[in-house]
Design an enzyme around this catalytic site. Structure first.
Site, PDB file in Angstrom:
ATOM      1  N   SER A   1       0.835  -1.196   0.000  1.00  0.00           N
ATOM      2  CA  SER A   1       0.000   0.000   0.000  1.00  0.00           C
ATOM      3  C   SER A   1       0.863   1.236   0.000  1.00  0.00           C
ATOM      4  O   SER A   1       1.995   1.231   0.467  1.00  0.00           O
ATOM      5  CB  SER A   1      -0.872   0.012   1.248  1.00  0.00           C
ATOM      6  OG  SER A   1      -0.024   0.174   2.377  1.00  0.00           O
ATOM      7  N   LYS A   2       0.278   2.305  -0.520  1.00  0.00           N
ATOM      8  CA  LYS A   2       1.046   3.541  -0.640  1.00  0.00           C
ATOM      9  C   LYS A   2       1.355   4.149   0.720  1.00  0.00           C
ATOM     10  O   LYS A   2       2.234   4.985   0.834  1.00  0.00           O
ATOM     11  CB  LYS A   2       0.312   4.530  -1.534  1.00  0.00           C
ATOM     12  CG  LYS A   2      -1.028   4.951  -1.018  1.00  0.00           C
ATOM     13  CD  LYS A   2      -1.719   5.828  -2.038  1.00  0.00           C
ATOM     14  CE  LYS A   2      -3.165   6.018  -1.595  1.00  0.00           C
ATOM     15  NZ  LYS A   2      -4.021   6.533  -2.612  1.00  0.00           N
ATOM     16  N   ARG A   3       0.624   3.747   1.735  1.00  0.00           N
ATOM     17  CA  ARG A   3       0.942   4.273   3.065  1.00  0.00           C
ATOM     18  C   ARG A   3       2.281   3.741   3.551  1.00  0.00           C
ATOM     19  O   ARG A   3       2.962   4.346   4.340  1.00  0.00           O
ATOM     20  CB  ARG A   3      -0.137   3.863   4.071  1.00  0.00           C
ATOM     21  CG  ARG A   3      -1.215   4.912   4.222  1.00  0.00           C
ATOM     22  CD  ARG A   3      -2.140   4.548   5.350  1.00  0.00           C
ATOM     23  NE  ARG A   3      -1.527   4.773   6.650  1.00  0.00           N
ATOM     24  CZ  ARG A   3      -1.866   4.134   7.752  1.00  0.00           C
ATOM     25  NH1 ARG A   3      -2.788   3.204   7.723  1.00  0.00           N
ATOM     26  NH2 ARG A   3      -1.284   4.418   8.890  1.00  0.00           N
TER      27      ARG A   3
END
Ligand code: GLU
Length: 503
Positions: free
Chosen positions: A255-257
């Protein structure tokens, strides 16, 4: 084409930055087709009208070309089974929907959004198997037709068996079973006449004569609906091969987080395409235990689809950097590497864009180095004190930065003017002075409190690098917990998804 030609496809939705997951699938599809003398097809799945953009499609095409994964048929090169953009194939889908309705495999649904939301909530509360109560499934065909002709708004749903099991085979996992009762009567045609993913993907994979669907594991739950559609149409389904999901180091889905996910981020931070492909190849396959460095040509020579390994591959950026370093040290002459550097960022176009925004601050040509370092660096080291927003602590600052991230993500064309308008509107909405809102962003994006003009700098760096730096700044401040993020999301972002529009 010959009857037994191997045909694979990549079917990205152009709804954001080009994703590394897309490159990962593309690599395996490309290698499998080329190894077998077959064809690799690019199809743009732009049926989500609200979220698809041509900019995103262009960016996907550019990034795949940068990686060197060229396709034989696609929206830009054409081919015998076009068009290769789903928004240009609406009549084909509608014709197929009519066939399904005529055969009694699908039906118009007149339920309003409000009713659907209520039903879903109620059924979730009582633990009923699926989200829709199939109210319209029993409307007699003539009555349904009359209502359609009278102009009533409707979607079309496929009929899913009420009991029994769906069985299908995944090449890597063997036979998979799922209870039909747990699957909804999926919407296949939306009220605006656009198909949903499930219908379009099946119709296109069949008409484009795809023999192997090689894609990410996240699509495996959709397969029952797809095999049912193949069955309703009387078509032979292709081979399904779901690659293992890429994961963050805590084993959650990439995920981009937690990781950069845009292919452009890797390009802009100086990863070589050879290294990125090698790294993505390693996520699902090994050449041999001793040899971690391998090329696409090595892969083509040795790869068998059955050899894909299913352990959840962890996306380890340090490993990628290590690999990239090996390519830089081992694979190029100095001249060749200079060419790569020029192509990457040391070229006149890039210099010109930067010079235009920084010459006002230059008193000598040698100011260049000091003024522009942030355009040529990967990760910035932060002085956390400088990142704090006026009157806010670490968490408060992270919340505002998160809101900025959401707003930046929603900007369709990442250029100066829309970025500026966004910040102006946001400062009003948050009741902050524009200057107070942007001050920490100078630090997040450039590493300094005083630097090149912020909005132009963001445009030149691009959305992916800008957002990643803001995320890194948030991490430096301690970040937000999952709970804090959810709470903020509820407070700040409105509404849930609407089944009639969701794919
Ligand atoms: N459009 C889907 C995506 O965005 C394609 C999924 C598939 O490969 O079937 O990835």
């Amino acid at each position: 084409m010959s009857d037994n030609e191997i045909r694979t496809r990549l079917a990205p939705s152009p709804t954001g930055d080009p994703h590394v997951g897309t490159a990962y699938q593309a690599l395996f599809d490309y290698v499998w087709a080329r190894k077998n003398g077959g064809r690799f097809i690019l199809r743009i799945e732009d049926t989500d009208r609200g979220r698809s953009t041509r900019e995103s499609e262009d960016a996907i095409i550019r990034s795949l070309k940068w990686l060197g994964l060229e396709w034989d048929e696609g929206p830009d090169v054409g081919g015998p089974f076009g068009p290769y953009r789903q928004s240009e194939r609406l009549d084909i889908y509608q014709e197929h929907v009519r066939m399904l309705i005529a055969e009694g495999h699908a039906y118009p649904c007149f339920c309003s959004r409000e009713r659907l939301a209520e039903v879903r909530e109620e059924r979730q509360r009582t633990g009923a198997g699926s989200g829709y109560d199939r109210k319209c499934r029993d409307i007699p065909a003539e009555e349904a037709l009359r209502r359609v002709e009278a102009g009533e708004e409707f979607t079309v749903r496929m009929k899913v068996p009420l009991e029994g099991k769906c069985r299908f085979t995944d090449l890597l996992r063997g036979e998979i079973e799922k209870d039909w009762a747990s699957i909804d009567d999926q919407v296949i045609l939306k009220a605006d006449g656009f198909p949903t993913y499930h219908l379009a993907v099946v119709v296109d994979d069949h008409l484009m004569r795809i023999t192997h669907i090689i894609r990410g594991e996240e699509w495996i739950n959709s397969v029952p609906k797809h095999v049912l559609l193949y069955d309703y149409f009387g078509w032979e389904p292709p081979v399904f091969c779901h690659l293992p999901l890429l994961r963050n180091s805590d084993r959650s889905k990439l995920s981009k987080r937690k990781n950069p996910v845009s292919i452009d981020w890797y390009r802009k931070t100086g990863i070589l395409p050879e290294a990125l492909l090698n790294f993505l190849g390693m996520m699902g396959w090994h050449l041999s235990d001793e040899k971690e460095k391998f090329s696409v040509a090595d892969m083509m020579e040795n790869f068998q689809l059955e050899d894909v390994t299913l352990g959840g591959p962890v996306f380890d950026l340090d490993k990628l950097k290590w690999l990239n370093g090996r390519y830089i040290r081992e694979d190029f002459t100095t001249e060749e590497l200079m060419d790569r550097l020029v192509e990457w960022g040391l070229n006149r176009d890039h210099f010109r864009r930067i010079l235009e925004i920084c010459r006002g601050r230059m008193t000598s040509l040698s100011d260049w180095g000091d003024l522009t370092g942030h355009f040529f660096t990967g990760r910035i080291q932060y002085e956390t004190g400088q990142l704090l927003m006026k009157d806010l602590d670490e968490t408060g600052t992270c919340e505002v930065l998160q809101i900025v991230l959401w707003e930046l993500e929603a900007i369709p064309v990442f250029s100066r003017d829309p970025i500026y308008s966004m910040f102006r509107e946001l400062s009003e909405k948050l009741g902050m002075k524009l200057r107070d809102l942007t001050a920490p962003l100078y630090v997040a994006v450039t590493g300094r409190e005083v630097s090149t003009p912020l909005f132009d700098t963001m445009e030149i760096l691009g959305g992916d690098v800008t957002r990643m730096r803001i995320r890194n700044a948030m991490d430096a401040l301690g970040g937000l917990s999952g709970k804090q993020l959810k709470r903020l999301e509820r407070r700040y972002v409105s509404g849930g998804t609407d089944e009639r529009e969701a794919d």
